[in-house]
Design an enzyme around this catalytic site. Structure first.
Site, PDB file in Angstrom:
ATOM      1  N   ASP A 127       0.908  -1.110   0.165  1.00  0.00           N
ATOM      2  CA  ASP A 127       0.010  -0.130   0.015  1.00  0.00           C
ATOM      3  C   ASP A 127       0.743   1.350  -0.173  1.00  0.00           C
ATOM      4  O   ASP A 127       0.581   2.417  -0.273  1.00  0.00           O
ATOM      5  CB  ASP A 127      -0.929   0.059   1.157  1.00  0.00           C
ATOM      6  CG  ASP A 127      -2.167  -0.989   1.212  1.00  0.00           C
ATOM      7  OD1 ASP A 127      -2.238  -1.416  -0.044  1.00  0.00           O
ATOM      8  OD2 ASP A 127      -2.746  -1.365   2.109  1.00  0.00           O
ATOM      9  N   ARG A 211     -13.660  14.475 -27.043  1.00  0.00           N
ATOM     10  CA  ARG A 211     -12.410  14.719 -27.744  1.00  0.00           C
ATOM     11  C   ARG A 211     -11.904  13.543 -28.709  1.00  0.00           C
ATOM     12  O   ARG A 211     -10.761  13.847 -29.205  1.00  0.00           O
ATOM     13  CB  ARG A 211     -11.339  14.781 -26.587  1.00  0.00           C
ATOM     14  CG  ARG A 211     -11.506  16.065 -25.626  1.00  0.00           C
ATOM     15  CD  ARG A 211     -10.462  16.328 -24.743  1.00  0.00           C
ATOM     16  NE  ARG A 211      -9.717  15.336 -23.950  1.00  0.00           N
ATOM     17  CZ  ARG A 211     -10.372  15.035 -22.732  1.00  0.00           C
ATOM     18  NH1 ARG A 211     -11.185  15.632 -22.174  1.00  0.00           N
ATOM     19  NH2 ARG A 211      -9.590  14.047 -22.031  1.00  0.00           N
ATOM     20  N   LYS A 214     -11.075   6.552 -27.915  1.00  0.00           N
ATOM     21  CA  LYS A 214     -11.629   5.280 -28.335  1.00  0.00           C
ATOM     22  C   LYS A 214     -12.025   4.364 -26.981  1.00  0.00           C
ATOM     23  O   LYS A 214     -12.434   3.582 -27.127  1.00  0.00           O
ATOM     24  CB  LYS A 214     -10.738   4.579 -29.145  1.00  0.00           C
ATOM     25  CG  LYS A 214     -11.022   4.926 -30.547  1.00  0.00           C
ATOM     26  CD  LYS A 214     -10.598   4.301 -31.673  1.00  0.00           C
ATOM     27  CE  LYS A 214     -10.719   4.588 -32.931  1.00  0.00           C
ATOM     28  NZ  LYS A 214      -9.543   4.395 -33.866  1.00  0.00           N
ATOM     29  N   GLU A 222      -9.396   0.399  -3.944  1.00  0.00           N
ATOM     30  CA  GLU A 222     -10.719  -0.269  -2.988  1.00  0.00           C
ATOM     31  C   GLU A 222     -11.095   0.370  -1.861  1.00  0.00           C
ATOM     32  O   GLU A 222     -12.284   0.473  -1.766  1.00  0.00           O
ATOM     33  CB  GLU A 222     -10.060  -1.510  -2.602  1.00  0.00           C
ATOM     34  CG  GLU A 222      -8.910  -1.355  -1.569  1.00  0.00           C
ATOM     35  CD  GLU A 222      -8.497  -2.730  -0.693  1.00  0.00           C
ATOM     36  OE1 GLU A 222      -7.327  -3.088  -0.468  1.00  0.00           O
ATOM     37  OE2 GLU A 222      -9.198  -3.722  -0.573  1.00  0.00           O
ATOM     38  N   ARG A 256      -0.485  -9.186  -5.202  1.00  0.00           N
ATOM     39  CA  ARG A 256       0.739  -9.454  -4.194  1.00  0.00           C
ATOM     40  C   ARG A 256       1.457 -10.574  -4.651  1.00  0.00           C
ATOM     41  O   ARG A 256       2.706 -10.543  -4.441  1.00  0.00           O
ATOM     42  CB  ARG A 256      -0.290 -10.134  -2.955  1.00  0.00           C
ATOM     43  CG  ARG A 256      -1.038  -8.949  -2.129  1.00  0.00           C
ATOM     44  CD  ARG A 256      -1.350  -9.595  -0.945  1.00  0.00           C
ATOM     45  NE  ARG A 256      -2.146  -8.713   0.065  1.00  0.00           N
ATOM     46  CZ  ARG A 256      -1.511  -7.849   0.647  1.00  0.00           C
ATOM     47  NH1 ARG A 256      -0.447  -7.334   0.721  1.00  0.00           N
ATOM     48  NH2 ARG A 256      -2.435  -7.088   1.422  1.00  0.00           N
TER      49      ARG A 256
END
Ligand code: ATP
Length: 323
Positions: A127, A211, A214, A222, A256
């Site tokens: 994290d 603009r 596509k 999370e 992870r």
């Protein structure tokens, strides 16, 4: 000092093995016995620890996960739990402990050091939300895995002219989402630090289509106000107003498991060596981390009392880059 122990705790992070290897080998080079503790604080309290030799950590530098195992050990949050751990350490004549882990693990390390035991922490969590280290072990690998997912989703999104959503880890910290989003060229990034409404995302995607884009890639952490499932449900329910539906991919634990990148192996190796050096010079109750490319120490009391935030200037940069 003659004998130390090392453990991994909390969520596993690619590079933890390289750190274990460095602690064991640099500890042995100092003439110490090094115990490997199984399953984090759980093994510390139950006495599940064995002396490791140089060869016991052979062939693990390239492996994700942790050969020592990790576990959530709620009992360690109690004084009785930590006293149990101290008894197990004292029984074996162990005089120092290295704790490889994230915020919760370093809070545990601090609590143990406050009871008078020499502890050094190593910053390790995908994290990157740990105060005291600009980068933590596992972040770079997790980032590259998220990036690969974005690159792949972009190809599909362009082919079908669709909007795709990728959810990456980060309960309280949007670092992974922000960095992966910038590196992958996402159209929108949603992180816990900045609450975002589904209408903001819809507006941004409409503007991008106008603009001439596509594809639309949204990267969401999370822990964002609306996670992937919540966004998909909201867009479905409000399709008439918002104009389209989203397809979501939740990376989850896939982030992870990868083989650690060169960066993570080197960071982990340097941090492992820095941890045994700190113990050798009698510097305890600290976290070893990397700041401005150097190995540094920060008091665990400071680490647990502070929160690391993302660089908000990068959020502005992302908006300018969205062409
Ligand atoms: P990650 O950031 O990767 O999830 P973490 O280290 O933050 O990792 P946690 O599950 O929060 O993971 O904590 C790991 C362990 O640390 C807990 O299971 C517990 O044994 C110990 N721990 C957490 N908080 C405390 C606390 N306040 N006091 C003592 N020990 C703690």
């Amino acid at each position: 000092m003659k004998s130390i122990a090392v453990l991994t705790s909390g969520g596993d992070a690619p590079g933890m093995n390289a750190a274990i290897r460095a602690v064991v080998r640099t500890g042995i080079a100092k003439g110490w016995e090094v115990y490997g503790v199984q399953h984090g604080y759980y093994g510390l309290m139950s006495g599940d620890m064995q002396i490791m030799g140089q060869r016991d950590v052979g062939g693990i530098v390239q492996q994700g996960g942790t050969v020592l195992g990790s576990a959530r050990a709620l009992e360690f949050k109690t004084v009785e739990g930590r006293q149990k751990a101290l008894r197990e350490l004292n029984k074996r004549g162990i005089e120092g402990l290295v704790v490889i882990g994230g915020n919760g693990s370093q809070t545990g390390a601090y609590a143990l050091s406050e009871m008078g035991f020499p502890v050094v922490g190593i910053a390790s969590t995908i994290d990157n939300d740990l105060y005291g280290s600009e980068m933590t072990i596992g972040v770079d690998t997790a980032l590259n895995i998220a990036l690969e997912a974005i690159d792949r989703l972009k190809i599909t999104a362009s082919s079908h002219q669709r909007a795709f959503l990728l959810e990456v880890m980060g309960r309280d910290c949007g670092y992974l989402a922000l960095m992966a989003g910038i590196a992958g060229g996402a159209e929108f990034i949603s992180i816990p630090e900045i609450p975002t409404e589904p209408e903001d995302i819809a507006r941004e995607l409409h503007a991008a289509y106008e603009r001439g884009k596509k594809h639309g890639i949204i990267v969401v952490a999370e822990g964002a106000k609306y996670n992937a499932n919540a966004l998909v449900a909201y867009f479905k329910e409000h399709k008439a107003e918002l104009g389209f539906e989203l397809r979501a991919t939740i990376l989850g634990h896939i982030q992870r498991g990868g083989a650690p990148t060169a960066f993570d192996r080197l960071l982990a190796t340097r941090l492992g060596a820095a941890a045994t050096s700190a113990l050798a010079r009698g510097e305890y109750g600290v976290l070893v981390g990397m700041n401005k490319s150097a190995m540094t120490t920060t008091a665990l009391s400071v680490v647990v009392a502070n929160k690391k935030t993302v660089d908000f200037a990068l959020i502005e940069l992302q908006k300018e880059l969205d062409g």
